[in-house]
Design an enzyme around this catalytic site. Structure first.
Site, PDB file in Angstrom:
ATOM      1  N   HIS A  29      -1.338  -1.032  14.208  1.00 14.97           N
ATOM      2  CA  HIS A  29      -1.756   0.226  13.611  1.00 14.97           C
ATOM      3  C   HIS A  29      -3.210   0.193  13.154  1.00 14.97           C
ATOM      4  O   HIS A  29      -3.650   1.065  12.405  1.00 14.97           O
ATOM      5  CB  HIS A  29      -0.828   0.542  12.414  1.00 14.97           C
ATOM      6  CG  HIS A  29      -0.935  -0.467  11.288  1.00 14.97           C
ATOM      7  ND1 HIS A  29      -1.185  -0.056   9.998  1.00 14.97           N
ATOM      8  CD2 HIS A  29      -0.904  -1.814  11.242  1.00 14.97           C
ATOM      9  CE1 HIS A  29      -1.243  -1.117   9.200  1.00 14.97           C
ATOM     10  NE2 HIS A  29      -1.085  -2.186   9.944  1.00 14.97           N
ATOM     11  N   HIS A  38       6.236  -9.710  10.314  1.00 14.98           N
ATOM     12  CA  HIS A  38       7.018  -9.496   9.088  1.00 14.98           C
ATOM     13  C   HIS A  38       8.503  -9.458   9.447  1.00 14.98           C
ATOM     14  O   HIS A  38       8.893  -8.792  10.412  1.00 14.98           O
ATOM     15  CB  HIS A  38       6.698  -8.142   8.440  1.00 14.98           C
ATOM     16  CG  HIS A  38       5.280  -7.989   7.992  1.00 14.98           C
ATOM     17  ND1 HIS A  38       4.745  -8.642   6.922  1.00 14.98           N
ATOM     18  CD2 HIS A  38       4.279  -7.202   8.481  1.00 14.98           C
ATOM     19  CE1 HIS A  38       3.483  -8.283   6.755  1.00 14.98           C
ATOM     20  NE2 HIS A  38       3.169  -7.418   7.700  1.00 14.98           N
ATOM     21  N   HIS A  71      -4.194  -9.605  14.422  1.00 10.99           N
ATOM     22  CA  HIS A  71      -4.406  -8.434  13.561  1.00 10.99           C
ATOM     23  C   HIS A  71      -5.210  -8.873  12.342  1.00 10.99           C
ATOM     24  O   HIS A  71      -4.861  -9.873  11.698  1.00 10.99           O
ATOM     25  CB  HIS A  71      -3.025  -7.887  13.164  1.00 10.99           C
ATOM     26  CG  HIS A  71      -3.030  -6.694  12.289  1.00 10.99           C
ATOM     27  ND1 HIS A  71      -4.061  -5.779  12.235  1.00 10.99           N
ATOM     28  CD2 HIS A  71      -2.088  -6.228  11.415  1.00 10.99           C
ATOM     29  CE1 HIS A  71      -3.758  -4.826  11.373  1.00 10.99           C
ATOM     30  NE2 HIS A  71      -2.568  -5.081  10.860  1.00 10.99           N
ATOM     31  N   TYR A  87      10.107   0.612   7.920  1.00 16.90           N
ATOM     32  CA  TYR A  87       8.817   0.040   8.306  1.00 16.90           C
ATOM     33  C   TYR A  87       8.105   0.978   9.293  1.00 16.90           C
ATOM     34  O   TYR A  87       6.913   1.277   9.146  1.00 16.90           O
ATOM     35  CB  TYR A  87       9.025  -1.342   8.935  1.00 16.90           C
ATOM     36  CG  TYR A  87       7.732  -2.085   9.114  1.00 16.90           C
ATOM     37  CD1 TYR A  87       7.224  -2.873   8.095  1.00 16.90           C
ATOM     38  CD2 TYR A  87       6.990  -1.948  10.277  1.00 16.90           C
ATOM     39  CE1 TYR A  87       6.013  -3.516   8.238  1.00 16.90           C
ATOM     40  CE2 TYR A  87       5.786  -2.584  10.427  1.00 16.90           C
ATOM     41  CZ  TYR A  87       5.303  -3.377   9.399  1.00 16.90           C
ATOM     42  OH  TYR A  87       4.095  -4.003   9.551  1.00 16.90           O
ATOM     43  N   ASP A 144      -3.057  -9.220   5.108  1.00 17.95           N
ATOM     44  CA  ASP A 144      -1.785  -9.931   4.958  1.00 17.95           C
ATOM     45  C   ASP A 144      -1.604 -10.960   6.075  1.00 17.95           C
ATOM     46  O   ASP A 144      -0.733 -11.832   5.986  1.00 17.95           O
ATOM     47  CB  ASP A 144      -0.583  -8.980   4.870  1.00 17.95           C
ATOM     48  CG  ASP A 144      -0.545  -7.935   5.946  1.00 17.95           C
ATOM     49  OD1 ASP A 144      -1.610  -7.560   6.464  1.00 17.95           O
ATOM     50  OD2 ASP A 144       0.555  -7.471   6.293  1.00 17.95           O
ATOM     51  N   ASP A 172       2.416  -6.585  13.721  1.00 18.70           N
ATOM     52  CA  ASP A 172       3.224  -5.693  12.869  1.00 18.70           C
ATOM     53  C   ASP A 172       4.342  -4.974  13.650  1.00 18.70           C
ATOM     54  O   ASP A 172       5.360  -4.590  13.056  1.00 18.70           O
ATOM     55  CB  ASP A 172       2.338  -4.625  12.222  1.00 18.70           C
ATOM     56  CG  ASP A 172       1.543  -5.164  11.039  1.00 18.70           C
ATOM     57  OD1 ASP A 172       1.901  -6.226  10.501  1.00 18.70           O
ATOM     58  OD2 ASP A 172       0.559  -4.520  10.656  1.00 18.70           O
ATOM     59  N   GLU A 196      -5.720  -7.304   9.431  1.00 22.92           N
ATOM     60  CA  GLU A 196      -5.364  -6.872   8.070  1.00 22.92           C
ATOM     61  C   GLU A 196      -5.094  -8.108   7.213  1.00 22.92           C
ATOM     62  O   GLU A 196      -4.591  -9.124   7.693  1.00 22.92           O
ATOM     63  CB  GLU A 196      -4.166  -5.908   8.083  1.00 22.92           C
ATOM     64  CG  GLU A 196      -4.028  -5.194   6.747  1.00 22.92           C
ATOM     65  CD  GLU A 196      -3.091  -3.981   6.743  1.00 22.92           C
ATOM     66  OE1 GLU A 196      -2.398  -3.723   7.752  1.00 22.92           O
ATOM     67  OE2 GLU A 196      -3.072  -3.287   5.698  1.00 22.92           O
ATOM     68  N   HIS A 254       0.795  -1.240   0.000  1.00 25.87           N
ATOM     69  CA  HIS A 254       0.000   0.000   0.000  1.00 25.87           C
ATOM     70  C   HIS A 254       0.831   1.296   0.000  1.00 25.87           C
ATOM     71  O   HIS A 254       0.825   2.083   0.924  1.00 25.87           O
ATOM     72  CB  HIS A 254      -1.134   0.018   1.033  1.00 25.87           C
ATOM     73  CG  HIS A 254      -0.841  -0.397   2.439  1.00 25.87           C
ATOM     74  ND1 HIS A 254       0.122   0.186   3.190  1.00 25.87           N
ATOM     75  CD2 HIS A 254      -1.441  -1.316   3.221  1.00 25.87           C
ATOM     76  CE1 HIS A 254       0.101  -0.357   4.383  1.00 25.87           C
ATOM     77  NE2 HIS A 254      -0.818  -1.271   4.432  1.00 25.87           N
TER      78      HIS A 254
END
Ligand code: FEO
Length: 405
Positions: free
Chosen positions: A151, A231, A85, A198, A89, A170, A87, A31
Site C-alpha cells: 500500500h 504480519h 516495504h 486488515y 514497522d 503487508d 514502512e 495508525h
C-alpha cells in the site's frame, strides 16, 4: 553464546527458511486502527548458499529479531537483506541490523531505495530491483514483483523458488499476535475477521491495484507452496492459499450484501432511539442491521463492517451547530478508505438550528454516499410519528439492497 541460549529462538518454516520476526503482544493501535489482538512483525532468514534476511521489524524489536537470527547463525554471516516495504514497522530496525550484519547488498524497489534513503540517510549498499529481476542465492533464487501502492509506492513481493515461498509483505497479512505461526493452527473465524479487518483498514483504498496484482501473480503461475506476509500467520496449505486468494478477490469486488451498518452517537438518547427504530425498519425490509454507537465501537471495526455491507446509515446529534465529533472522526476515516458501499441515509437531532444536519450532508457528499431519502432530523426528542418515519427510512434503505445475496 550457544545457539540454544539465546532468549528468542528462530522457528523453521520450510527446508531452508526460518521465521525470525517479533511478536508485539499488546500493541493497542496501528495508525488509527485498533489492534485488539496485537500484531507480529515477520522477518525471514533464508539459509541458502547466499544467506538472506527478508524484511526486518519495528525498531524497538531489533534485539528480539537479532536474538532469533543468532539462534541459527552468527548475524555477520548474512550476505543480503531484502526490504520489500519501507514502512517503519518493517524497516525501523534496519540501522541497528545493518550495523551488525554489514550485508554486501540491500535489495529494494527503486521507490524503496528512495524511501529508505529519505527515512535513514545512511550510506548503505542499496540496490534497486524491479518486476522480473531475480537474485541468485546459489541453491535457489529470489525473484521480485513490484506491488506499487499495496500500500506504499515502494511495496514489492519476493518469491523464493527453492521452497516456493511468496514473501508478500503487508498483502495477505493481519494484525494478530500469536505463537501459532500458521493459519491452519489458528481458528477460522479469527483468521477471517482479522484478514477482513486488515484489508478494510489498510488495503481497501488500493483495491484496483490489488486486482491488477492478483492478475499478475496468476499470469506468472508461481508454484506457491506458502504465502508468508509481514504480519500475522502464514498460509501453507493448498486449501489456505486458495482461501486467502479467494478472500482477496471478494474484498476487491466488495459485493453488496444485505447487511446495513447504522453508526451513530448520542447526547440525550434521541439519536439512539432513532437508531433503534431505523434498525427495526431495516429488519422489517429484509435487511440485516448492525448498529454501532461511537462511544463504544471503534472506527476500524465499523470500517470493516461497512466493507461487508450493502448500505450505511449515519446518525448524529447537533453539538454547537456542528456534527458530533465522533461522527466527524468516523466519516473522515471512512472517506480515506473509500469503501464501495455508497448507498445510505442520514439521521439525527437538533435543538434550535440545523447546521449540524447541513454539515453531515456535506460530509456524506464527500464520501459519495447516495441517499435513499432526505436526511431525517428531529427537534430535541423524537415523537411517535418521528419514530414511524425512522422505521420507514430503515425500510427504504433495505428496499435499495440487492434482492439475492
Ligand atoms: Fe506493515 Fe505498511 O507496514
Amino acid at each position: 553464546m550457544k545457539p540454544d541460549n539465546h532468549p528468542f529462538q528462530a522457528r523453521k518454516i520450510s527446508d531452508c527458511v526460518y521465521w525470525v520476526g517479533a511478536v508485539d503482544w499488546t500493541l493497542p493501535e496501528f495508525h488509527g486502527y485498533r489492534t485488539e489482538r496485537g500484531t507480529t512483525y515477520n522477518a525471514f532468514l533464508v539459509m541458502a548458499d547466499k544467506i538472506t534476511l527478508v524484511d526486518t521489524v519495528k525498531a524497538p524489536f531489533a534485539k528480539e529479531m537479532m536474538s532469533r537470527i543468532a539462534s541459527v547463525i552468527s548475524p555477520d554471516k548474512i550476505d543480503f537483506i531484502v526490504s520489500n516495504h519501507a514502512e517503519m514497522d518493517h524497516s525501523g530496525a534496519l540501522p541497528e541490523v545493518v550495523g551488525q550484519i554489514r550485508p554486501s547488498q540491500i535489495f529494494a524497489s527503486a521507490n524503496g531505495v528512495k524511501a529508505l534513503n529519505l527515512h535513514f540517510q545512511q550510506d548503505w549498499p542499496l540496490t534497486p530491483v524491479k518486476t522480473g529481476d531475480s537474485i541468485n542465492l546459489g541453491n535457489g533464487s529470489l525473484s521480485f514483483v513490484e506491488t506499487r501502492m499495496i500500500h506504499w509506492p515502494d511495496s514489492m513481493v519476493s518469491f523464493f523458488d527453492r521452497d516456493g515461498i511468496l514473501f508478500s509483505q503487508d498483502a495477505f497479512g493481519m494484525h494478530l499476535a500469536t505463537s501459532q505461526l500458521f493459519a491452519d493452527q489458528n481458528d477460522r473465524p479469527t483468521m477471517q475477521w482479522q484478514a477482513e479487518k486488515y484489508y478494510a483498514n489498510i488495503v481497501m483504498p488500493y483495491s484496483p491495484m490489488v486486482e491488477k496484482t492478483l492478475a499478475v501473480l496468476e499470469q506468472k503461475k508461481l508454484p506457491i507452496q506458502m504465502i508468508a506476509p509481514d504480519h500475522g500467520p502464514m498460509w501453507r496449505t493448498a486449501r489456505d492459499i486458495e482461501w486467502i486468494l479467494g478472500m482477496y478477490r471478494r474484498f476487491v469486488a466488495q459485493p453488496r450484501t444485505r447487511q446495513v451498518v447504522v453508526a451513530f452517537d448520542t447526547m440525550w438518547q434521541s439519536s439512539q432511539t432513532m437508531a433503534g427504530a431505523i434498525a427495526e425498519g431495516v429488519s422489517r425490509g429484509g435487511g440485516l442491521p448492525r448498529v454501532f454507537r461511537l462511544n463504544n465501537d471503534h472506527r476500524s471495526d465499523i470500517a470493516t463492517e461497512i466493507m461487508n455491507s450493502g448500505a450505511v446509515i449515519f446518525g448524529s446529534p447537533t453539538l454547537n451547530s456542528s456534527v458530533y465529533p465522533t461522527l466527524a472522526d468516523l466519516m473522515t476515516y471512512i472517506k480515506g478508505l473509500q469503501p464501495k458501499t455508497r448507498t445510505g441515509a442520514l439521521f439525527g437531532s437538533y435543538g434550535w438550528n440545523q447546521k449540524g444536519r447541513e454539515e453531515l450532508q456535506e460530509m456524506a457528499a464527500k464520501l459519495g454516499l447516495e441517499l435513499v431519502d432526505e436526511p431525517l432530523f428531529v427537534r430535541y426528542v423524537p415523537t411517535e410519528e418521528d419514530l414511524r418515519h425512522c422505521v420507514e427510512l430503515g425500510e427504504k434503505v433495505a428496499g435499495s439492497l440487492p434482492k439475492n445475496e
